[in-house]
Design a protein around this motif. Sequence first.
Motif, mmCIF file in Angstrom:
data_model
loop_
_atom_site.group_PDB
_atom_site.id
_atom_site.type_symbol
_atom_site.label_atom_id
_atom_site.label_comp_id
_atom_site.label_asym_id
_atom_site.label_seq_id
_atom_site.Cartn_x
_atom_site.Cartn_y
_atom_site.Cartn_z
ATOM 1 N N ASP A 405 0.851 -1.180 0.000
ATOM 2 C CA ASP A 405 0.000 0.000 0.000
ATOM 3 C C ASP A 405 0.891 1.236 0.000
ATOM 4 N N ASN A 406 0.289 2.399 0.162
ATOM 5 C CA ASN A 406 1.066 3.638 0.098
ATOM 6 C C ASN A 406 2.008 3.816 1.293
ATOM 7 N N GLY A 407 1.874 2.957 2.299
ATOM 8 C CA GLY A 407 2.801 3.012 3.416
ATOM 9 C C GLY A 407 4.205 2.588 3.035
ATOM 10 N N THR A 408 4.340 1.900 1.893
ATOM 11 C CA THR A 408 5.659 1.500 1.392
ATOM 12 C C THR A 408 6.027 2.254 0.120
ATOM 13 N N ALA A 409 5.297 3.314 -0.172
ATOM 14 C CA ALA A 409 5.632 4.144 -1.339
ATOM 15 C C ALA A 409 6.965 4.850 -1.095
ATOM 16 N N PRO A 410 7.600 5.365 -2.137
ATOM 17 C CA PRO A 410 8.895 6.032 -1.957
ATOM 18 C C PRO A 410 8.814 7.173 -0.944
ATOM 19 N N ALA A 411 9.823 7.264 -0.099
ATOM 20 C CA ALA A 411 9.859 8.328 0.902
ATOM 21 C C ALA A 411 9.850 9.687 0.216
ATOM 22 N N GLY A 412 9.034 10.595 0.722
ATOM 23 C CA GLY A 412 8.946 11.928 0.151
ATOM 24 C C GLY A 412 7.910 12.077 -0.931
ATOM 25 N N SER A 413 7.386 10.960 -1.451
ATOM 26 C CA SER A 413 6.341 11.053 -2.466
ATOM 27 C C SER A 413 5.055 11.564 -1.829
ATOM 28 N N SER A 414 4.197 12.161 -2.639
ATOM 29 C CA SER A 414 2.968 12.752 -2.124
ATOM 30 C C SER A 414 2.098 11.711 -1.436
ATOM 31 N N GLN A 415 1.948 10.535 -2.058
ATOM 32 C CA GLN A 415 1.093 9.512 -1.466
ATOM 33 C C GLN A 415 1.669 8.965 -0.166
ATOM 34 N N ARG A 416 2.990 8.890 -0.063
ATOM 35 C CA ARG A 416 3.602 8.407 1.176
ATOM 36 C C ARG A 416 3.430 9.437 2.303
ATOM 37 N N ALA A 418 1.112 11.714 2.527
ATOM 38 C CA ALA A 418 -0.308 11.729 2.895
ATOM 39 C C ALA A 418 -0.650 10.530 3.776
ATOM 40 N N TYR A 419 -0.140 9.353 3.428
ATOM 41 C CA TYR A 419 -0.397 8.137 4.199
ATOM 42 C C TYR A 419 0.114 8.290 5.630
ATOM 43 N N PHE A 426 -5.169 10.416 12.280
ATOM 44 C CA PHE A 426 -6.480 9.769 12.309
ATOM 45 C C PHE A 426 -6.401 8.279 12.652
ATOM 46 N N GLY A 427 -5.224 7.692 12.574
ATOM 47 C CA GLY A 427 -5.077 6.255 12.760
ATOM 48 C C GLY A 427 -4.838 5.581 11.427
ATOM 49 N N PRO A 428 -4.079 4.484 11.409
ATOM 50 C CA PRO A 428 -3.713 3.830 10.141
ATOM 51 C C PRO A 428 -4.901 3.287 9.365
ATOM 52 N N GLY A 429 -5.993 2.912 10.075
ATOM 53 C CA GLY A 429 -7.145 2.350 9.379
ATOM 54 C C GLY A 429 -7.834 3.312 8.444
ATOM 55 N N PHE A 430 -7.646 4.609 8.669
ATOM 56 C CA PHE A 430 -8.280 5.606 7.814
ATOM 57 C C PHE A 430 -7.709 5.568 6.401
#
Length: 767
Positions: A405-416, A418-419, A426-430
């Motif tokens: 998931d986006n938790g393993t996206a490249p460091a510094g990327s927008s999706q990472r 945001a994740y 809010f908690g990881p489940g969000f």
Amino acid sequence: MPTVLHRLGRFAFRHRRSVLALWLAVVAAVVACTVAFGGSGKFDNTFSIPGSESQQALDRMKTDFPTSSGTSAQIVFTAPAGQKVTDPADAAAIRAAVNAAATAPQVARVVSPFDARTVSPDGTTAVAQVQYEVPSSGLASGSLDALKSAVSTSVSGSDQPGVKTEVGGAAYGNAPGKSDSDLIGVGVALLILVVTFGSLLSAGIPLVTAVFGVATAIFGLLSLTGVVAISSTAQSLALMIGLAVGIDYALFIVTRHRSQLAQGMDPEESAALAVGTAGSAVVFAGLTVVIAMAGLTVVGIPFLTAMGLAAAGAVLTAVLVATTLLPAILGFAGARLAPRPGSRAARREAAASGTAGAGTGRAANAAEAWFRQVTRRPLLALAAVAVVLGALAWPAHSMKLALPDNGTAPAGSSQRVAYDEISQKFGPGFNGPLLVLANTGGSADPQQAAGRIASTLQGLPDVAAVGKPVLNPATHAALIQVVPRTGPSDSATKTLVNTIRDDRAAIQRQTGATIQVTGSTAVQIDVAAKLNAALLPFAAVVVGLSLLLLLLVFRSVVVPLKAAAGFVLSVAATLGAVVSVFQLGHMGSLFGLDTTGPISSFLPILLLAVLFGLAMDYEVFLVSRMRESYTATGDPLQAVHSGARHSGRVVTAAALIMISVFAAFLGTDNIMLKQIAFALATGVLLDAFVIRMTFVPAVLALTRRAAWWLPRPLARLLPDLDIEGERLQHVTAFPTPTPTSVSAAASASASVAAASASASATDGRLR
């Protein structure tokens, strides 16, 4: 098969210009098809299982809740230090950004954080939900970039430009990885080939043919993207495997060709014989890889099916190139590939052919020297192999499988970013909410039934929040969002999904409604469960197939059992190494990892398929020479040394080339592709140098003559495949004259026969 390939090699050698023109036309044709029919380089990186509960619910949502049926994105707003997103100026900037996002291409709707009440308790962060009506595979190539641009432009142009924005969400998951280091593997391969052959011309030929094969396979694959769902990972896998086996297959044939030229054989006859002998092993090994990769289709997951068929197509193309285009190029090179008299390459070929070091206890090359050390103390070698591979395999017992998931996206990327921000506030489940689709057609009061379902879900363990049910009275459906306390890839989230599904009968008794769990997180859980269930049956099929194929090739009981045991050991050790690096974080910084996470669910089954094929390659090329020597001499120990003398160097070079090609893809920022590259590079390293070069000679030294034993009833039933073309070599020792002039034919036949007879006599003395 050897006879057919011998004729094919001779034909390609003689008609080299026509064969080269045909392959150039094929490459031009697939490029034209890519331009005309390809999907503009668009790939489908989504996971799904047709017929699964989560997929069925998603399909129904397209009718019941079309604006919620597609993929989604999240816009994370962070207020400047000392401020809150609810401050008037910050709130105005956020509303302007939400309005701007709603105008981005393909956006169905945007839910303001103030309407959804998705504002963090400390008031510093807010999250807006962006919903699309299409899955991520249906998004145009510039849609997500346009969303980012619209949001950032709106915020920067507002009266409160200090508000920070990041865009992420499911729509950004499984994005194609970027790697600028692919050519590094080719460069290292060229260096290895130059050292192996001692000639730049000989080294360049395998690279040229591999490029032809890869270009044909990749452009052919791209031409299908307009009509077939193909992932970017499938393209990368086809590229790395096609390049690796393309170089290796050409290496095996060119090595045999140069060895025969060094013994004085005519270039045309040598090329034909090399294709008939080494080419037979190439065809067998290649078809083994094709069968293994195509076997991935039985799992029933489109994403994995595309990967398997893409890799199988690349390997099949490499085999065709090696048996047709390669002998044509050998025809252009002619006698120039023969080692120069007195050169290091010539001395090495002389040593390998038996004119040095044969039968004296001296080693002709480093591979044979190593084999002699191993066979001198085989029990010690086996103990060392068991300790090393056992230590590497141990971490595999704690392996956790999930889709990235986006938790393993490249460091510094927008999706990472945001994740991580959402997880913190809010908690990881969000980051991976579940969607529960309820069919309220059997309820007396659909609205009340939906509310009761939401209350029941709220009371389950590991549920952080439950959204207000959204009703569609026309279709008697209700959609309820459930936010877990844990992240999308956490095992507790999987348990929650199973708990909700297990409670469906009780919910139906209480409310009269039936429910289904879906959403991107549920889809990934279903895919992972399907892969886990298929792993052991697929492993059993792969191991069983290896036993059958090697039984046919080597007509032995011990050799297939030894190969299967070595294959299992190398796969277990490889998985353990993957877990150590990617899940436990050992030496992760060396491979560009800044976080740990579960192993991709499809990696074990993919590794089984790929390593099976590659392991069979090395087993055939190495052990077939041993069997050939044992058949001629009856000396089992000398047969092991002979196999090292003739094939050890080329197997070592082939393995190093594969490792360099796979390792080059470690530079990608896609965690899935990085795991695949690491696993394949590690697997080839262990299989080639620990299993084939240590475990195999040790087992054969211990079993001696029993290694080549086959019960007589079974020997009568099994066909003799003659993979190495032993009968062909006897036939071609006296080649038939070519249909030119009678005098020229007689002269050519005499010279070739003399050279072949000399080589046979030398080989006879060696045996």
